[in-house]
Scaffold this motif. Structure first.
Motif, PDB file in Angstrom:
ATOM      1  N   TYR A 296      32.409  19.440  72.962  1.00  9.94           N
ATOM      2  CA  TYR A 296      32.847  18.167  72.753  1.00  9.94           C
ATOM      3  C   TYR A 296      33.919  18.171  73.245  1.00  9.94           C
ATOM      4  CZ  TYR A 296      35.740  20.165  68.699  1.00  9.94           C
ATOM      5  OH  TYR A 296      36.252  21.025  68.609  1.00  9.94           O
ATOM      6  N   GLY A 297      34.661  17.226  73.678  1.00  9.03           N
ATOM      7  CA  GLY A 297      35.916  16.840  74.688  1.00  9.03           C
ATOM      8  C   GLY A 297      35.510  16.654  76.229  1.00  9.03           C
ATOM      9  N   GLU A 356      30.920   7.243  63.705  1.00  5.23           N
ATOM     10  CA  GLU A 356      32.103   8.080  63.343  1.00  5.23           C
ATOM     11  C   GLU A 356      32.618   9.204  63.657  1.00  5.23           C
ATOM     12  OE1 GLU A 356      33.891   6.701  59.190  1.00  5.23           O
ATOM     13  OE2 GLU A 356      32.292   4.785  59.732  1.00  5.23           O
ATOM     14  N   GLN A 357      31.618  10.138  62.964  1.00  2.00           N
ATOM     15  CA  GLN A 357      32.084  11.732  62.874  1.00  2.00           C
ATOM     16  C   GLN A 357      32.711  11.947  64.699  1.00  2.00           C
ATOM     17  OE1 GLN A 357      29.112  13.423  61.006  1.00  2.00           O
ATOM     18  NE2 GLN A 357      30.267  13.912  59.025  1.00  2.00           N
ATOM     19  N   GLU A 360      35.717  10.843  65.919  1.00  6.60           N
ATOM     20  CA  GLU A 360      36.938  11.973  65.916  1.00  6.60           C
ATOM     21  C   GLU A 360      36.806  13.100  66.672  1.00  6.60           C
ATOM     22  OE1 GLU A 360      35.649  12.197  61.124  1.00  6.60           O
ATOM     23  OE2 GLU A 360      35.774  10.931  60.730  1.00  6.60           O
ATOM     24  N   MET A 361      35.916  13.599  67.119  1.00  8.66           N
ATOM     25  CA  MET A 361      35.834  14.622  67.518  1.00  8.66           C
ATOM     26  C   MET A 361      35.654  14.097  69.327  1.00  8.66           C
ATOM     27  SD  MET A 361      33.462  16.734  67.335  1.00  8.66           S
ATOM     28  CE  MET A 361      30.951  16.629  66.630  1.00  8.66           C
TER      29      MET A 361
END
Lengths: 380, 708
Positions: A296-297, A356-357, A360-361
């Motif tokens: 992720y990112g 939403e989760q 967050e990431m």
């Protein structure tokens, strides 16, 4: 949403006229409009009649006039499903001079025209999705624990809290428990009344009663009992729509546990939300196993895409709503390159718990076909 | 109550029997109307009614005028001592004489505490404070020497002119002036040296386990007792409270920015209100208390292990619940076809619990044996009610883990998702280091000692190896809640020579109580009695002591509404000290206080916070914890959503902190609560420094507060 007219130029600029039909459409429009776009529609404005010399003449009146506005601010309220677009008026109007600011609130069943300098892939896709006639499914749900309940509507695009019920319930005591029992009874009454008032049982596919222990059953009995007493045929007929599922608490984030229930997942199978939840579960599992296939990112995902090993790309719509056009472009390209490679791209709604989760990431994540341990070394 | 007509006759009979029972206890001292009223108030529970009448009578007997109260406070003056003598006719000599005698005794002990015989069992009341201290601490060397040192200091002080008798109400409310030699003496840093720390996590965490890594790490091994014991005396502790912490400064600045006329900050409160209780007064009050040590334990274990039934049995056999009540429960429970649950009904009080036969919320009760007063907290076993179980554990000193010895029952409770495991882990992460394991329902196994030993071996292995309990602190007892064998009395257990459950509980060393620190209290329940203007607040005293008419603040709610304690009840005492589960009547509105709030004496206000650094240990999580992840945070009755704000570092690993945490990692993190909560670094107060994290209904980790 109805597509009224579509006229796009070769350079991807152009106008599209749409007519929103239900509150869900507002969410699609919210994903469609961007700062710097122009929108034209009939709108209410307070007009002060002017005399010949330009001075105010007589009391102001509210008038329905057609205005074109260059968008500077976008304000979406998912609870009330209202979308407000604010900016300076573009074309001169006999009563409103160009450059004055105006806020347009889009209305259901009223056409509006949207002009964009560039209709990119994401925008066109959103448009297609929004105007498709496929049946949209809605799920009603209540998550509760003693003293706390959230009544919500889960649509394809968002989870909307319709009512929060909060009551203080005295704890149990040896000897005298009448206060506890009475308060519980009262609490269940307010929850079932809240459901009646806020949820149209005819419209929802199922209604989830998500609670720890036996509270769900208690609530179900309460609802049915109250419906029989009041001879509420509508509720009695839709009795079979109530589904009792387990949730560990009455907090809103427990709704996801309830929706992850296999019973419910089956019902959700074809919906966008069901796919999102399933993908998210898979991703978390891979991440927890630390097998090098979950990343992720933006930096890491970009690197994975360049290596060509991405199986599923997950991205939230909030990234596409980015005010910075360069940033938006970057994410649109990311999604496009995965799609052209024939792989899955899932655009999560940030108004759902799973979105939403993901937000967050950093809002973007991917699953790869094979482990890529070398990505570990990348700086964020 | 719901009765049909047939029951009515029954009910009338019961009623007169109950009245008779009350008269049998009180004789002519109680009028029939009073008894009837009490019965009505207590929902026809004879025991409760008797307790109520007793409370009413003692209320009448206690003088309430201001002057006598202040005299009582200044009990070092000779005028006050006869009063104490009167109040305690059992003691042989008057207060003053006794006090000095005790001082000598204690001094002698201070000089040679090691000559003191190590037994700390049955001590006659005449042994007084020393005995109390020993019983309280059950750790004779540290307890007595601490008290002795304090008393010694007190004696040097009283050799100079004694404080004048005119210590009025006003004077007590003001910070001690230097003219008053007593408190100034106290405030000087008296070097209290402990031969053994009262609480030292390292003693109970010898084994390198995951918990060991968490709790036994260097920063935690600092002897907590030194900090806690000298909060009011040691200069560093004093400055810690008089100065604002960085967080408080920020909070204060924010508050000032938005509310120019903010309420007085804690620093001012420190100056204005004071309650420096002279130590000898505290002691004289403790003396008037019963000398039995007070132990609270929580009953945990898998659902249907028989926890509530076992506790019902224990309360009946120890005489805390009358046979009559049980008979009534038996009749009522068999009516709904649940006669085997009659004993559990003692603890399971709500309609839902009784109809379904499942405990939902914690139940509390107390009973006494010859040597000890017990408070028992019955926790629910069902997975869904783990939050309530956590609240129960936070009220207890030790835990009784009940396991079902039945075929397959033990195994299912012990399986991956079984609550035997989860409860044991939770208790450990919430600071319980002593477990009594009741291997229950052994009557169904014909008291097969092989089965008992088998379970014992399996559990010992798991509890010590996996969770980090000290094998010396695990006691296994075969029991049967249904038949009552080996619960209170040893019986009917061929091949078993150990103690009964209650005997095992009596034999345990309970952590020393420290009541010298600032008073702090965690609220577990708030309610309003009918026809009362005060709210009744139950909870646990985590430090310090409290009695009637002491001032209090609710620091979770901002501490802007001073309250006064109208009455204290702690297992029959009118005063509560650290570790007690107590009931306070306070002149607040019932809505002002919520379960989970922290009450404090005005001189030691701590500001509630949202963000803090913590050291957390993750267990087997189903999904990773990322920066920004939301978890459920549990500390006693506090239940909130918490966000992982930042991962500072992995414990034991250098270099870049990871981007997310996965199972079995220990990390230093920054967490953020949704609502301001009172927290203390673990080293300053364990009850407000330990928490549990859960996700999707599973316990994923435990942690301690590093800094706030």
């Amino acid at each position: 949403m109805k597509l009224i007219r579509r006229s796009l130029e070769k350079d991807q600029s152009g106008t599209i006229t749409l007519c929103p039909m239900d509150s869900e459409d507002m969410w699609y429009i919210y994903n469609l409009v961007q700062v710097h776009d122009e929108v034209e529609t009939k709108t209410m404005r307070k007009i002060v009649p002017k005399g010949k010399d330009g001075t105010p003449n007589g009391p102001s009146v509210r008038k329905l006039i057609k205005l074109k506005v260059r968008i500077e601010k976008i304000d979406f309220d998912p609870e009330g499903s209202t979308l407000r677009l604010n900016g300076p008026v573009v074309d001169d109007h006999p009563e409103v001079s160009a450059g004055t600011y105006h806020t347009i609130q889009l209305e259901l069943e009223r056409n509006f025209t949207l002009y964009k300098d560039e209709w990119d892939a994401f925008a066109l896709e959103t448009l297609e999705e929004a105007t498709s006639v496929a049946n949209r499914s809605e799920i009603g749900a209540v998550v509760l624990q003693p003293g706390l309940a959230y009544i919500c509507l889960v649509t394809d695009a968002m989870t909307v809290v319709r009512l929060k019920v909060e009551k203080s319930i005295p704890r149990k005591r040896r000897g005298d428990n009448s206060a506890h029992d009475k308060a519980m009874e009262k609490f269940l009454t307010s929850v079932s009344e809240g459901i009646n008032r806020n949820i149209d049982l005819d419209k929802v596919k199922v209604f989830l009663l998500a609670a720890p222990g036996n509270l769900g059953t208690d609530l179900y009995n309460h609802i049915v009992h109250a419906a029989v007493l009041a001879n509420d045929q509508k509720t009695i007929k839709s009795k079979s729509k109530f589904l009792r599922v387990h949730a560990s608490s009455g907090h809103l984030h427990a709704l996801q546990e309830a929706l992850a229930d296999p019973k419910i997942q089956q019902q959700l199978q074809d919906t966008r939300y069901g796919k999102e939840t399933a993908a998210m579960d898979k991703f978390f599992k891979a991440l927890n196993d630390d097998n090098g296939t979950a990343w992720y990112g933006p930096t890491h995902v970009q690197a994975a895409i360049e290596r060509g090993g991405v199986q599923t790309l997950m991205i939230t719509d909030s990234l596409f709503r980015s005010v910075d056009p360069v940033e938006r472009k970057q994410y649109v390209e990311m999604a496009e390159s995965v799609k052209t490679a024939g792989k899955d791209v899932l655009v999560f709604s940030s108004f759902h718990a799973s979105g939403e989760q993901l937000d967050e990431m950093t809002g973007v994540a991917c699953l790869t076909f094979y482990p890529m341990p070398e990505l570990e070394e990348l700086e964020e | 109550m719901h009765f049909d007509e047939d029951d009515m006759a029954d009910y009338d009979d019961d009623y007169y029997d109950q009245l008779d029972e009350i008269f049998a206890v009180f004789g002519k001292k109680v009028k029939e109307e009073e008894a009837a009223e009490a019965l009505e108030k207590t929902d026809y529970d004879v025991d409760a009614a008797i307790a109520l009448i007793r409370a009413q009578q003692s209320k009448k007997a206690t003088p309430v005028s201001g002057s006598s109260a202040s005299l009582k406070k200044a009990s070092s003056s000779p005028a006050a001592s006869p009063k104490i003598g009167q109040k305690q006719p059992a003691s042989a000599s008057g207060g003053q004489g006794k006090l000095s005698k005790l001082q000598q005794l204690l001094q002698k002990k201070a000089q040679g505490p090691k000559e003191d015989p190590p037994d700390s069992g049955k001590i006659k009341p005449s042994a007084g404070i020393a005995a109390l201290a020993r019983l309280r601490s059950k750790d004779s060397s540290s307890g007595t020497s601490a008290l002795a040192a304090r008393l010694k200091a007190r004696k040097t002080a009283s050799e100079s002119p004694p404080p004048s008798n005119s210590s009025s109400q006003a004077e007590r409310q003001v910070v001690a002036e230097p003219t008053n030699p007593l408190p100034s003496e106290e405030r000087s840093p008296s070097p209290i040296v402990f031969e053994k720390t009262v609480f030292d996590p390292s003693t109970s965490m010898g084994k390198p386990s995951r918990f060991g890594a968490l709790l036994g790490a260097s920063s935690f091994v600092a002897p907590c007792s030194n900090v806690a014991n000298t909060v009011s005396t040691a200069p560093q502790a004093k400055s810690a409270f008089s100065e604002l912490s960085p967080d408080e400064k920020v909070l204060a600045a924010q508050q000032n920015a938005f509310q120019p006329k903010a309420k007085p900050q804690p620093k001012e409160a420190l100056k204005v209100v004071k309650k420096t209780k002279p130590k000898d007064e505290l002691l004289s009050q403790l003396k008037s208390m019963k000398l039995k040590p007070h132990v609270s334990f929580v009953v945990i274990g898998h659902v249907d292990a028989g926890k509530s039934t076992l506790m019902g049995r224990l309360l009946v056999d120890s005489g805390a619940v009358s046979k009559r009540t049980i008979d009534k429960y038996e009749r009522e429970s068999s009516k709904i076809g649940k006669s085997s649950f009659a004993l559990a009904w003692v603890m399971d009080a709500t309609k839902e619990e009784r109809e379904r036969g499942v405990t939902v919320d914690i139940g509390e009760a107390s009973f006494e044996t010859e040597n000890t007063r017990f408070t028992v907290v019955d926790a629910p076993g069902h997975r869904d009610y783990v939050p309530n179980m956590i609240a129960g554990v936070s009220q207890a000193d030790i835990a009784v883990l009940v396991v079902d010895a039945g075929p397959n029952a033990f195994e299912s409770g012990f399986s991956l998702d079984g609550q035997t495991k989860e409860h044991a882990i939770l208790a450990r992460s919430l600071g319980i280091d002593t477990l009594v394991i009741a291997v229950n329902k052994l009557d169904m196994e014909n008291w097969d000692m092989e089965r008992f030993e088998d379970i014992k071996i399996q559990l010992t292995e798991f509890l010590s190896r996996m969770i980090g309990y000290d094998t010396k602190k695990l006691i296994f007892v075969p029991t049967s809640g249904k038949t009552g064998d080996n619960v209170v009395k040893r019986s009917n257990t061929p091949g078993y020579t150990g103690p009964s459950l209650v005997e095992a509980l009596e034999s345990l060393d309970v952590r020393a109580r420290d009541y010298s620190g600032p008073f702090r209290f965690i609220v577990s329940n708030v309610y309003q009695e009918d026809h009362q203007s005060t709210s009744t607040i139950t909870g646990k005293v985590v430090s310090g002591a409290i009695e009637k008419s002491d001032p209090l603040l609710n620091i979770t709610q901002g501490g802007d509404l001073p309250g006064t304690v109208k009455a204290v009840a702690a297992g029959g005492n009118q005063m509560a000290i650290s570790g007690d589960v107590a009931e306070l009547s306070i002149d607040w509105d019932v809505e002002y206080c919520r379960p989970g709030d922290v009450l404090s004496s005005p001189e030691a206000v701590v500001q509630p916070i949202t963000a803090f650094d913590a050291r957390i240990v993750l267990f087997d999580t189903k999904r990773p914890i990322l920066t920004g992840s939301k978890l459920s945070f549990y500390m006693g009755r506090v239940n909130q959503t918490i966000k992982l704000k930042k991962i500072i570092s992995l414990v034991g690993k250098d270099g870049r902190p990871p981007r997310h945490l996965t199972k079995r990692q220990t990390a230093l993190v920054t967490l953020e609560l949704t609502e301001p909560t009172v927290l203390l670094p673990y080293k300053d107060g364990k009850d407000l420094g330990r928490f549990v994290l859960r996700l999707d209904g599973f316990t994923v980790g435990g942690g301690v507060v590093e800094s706030t």
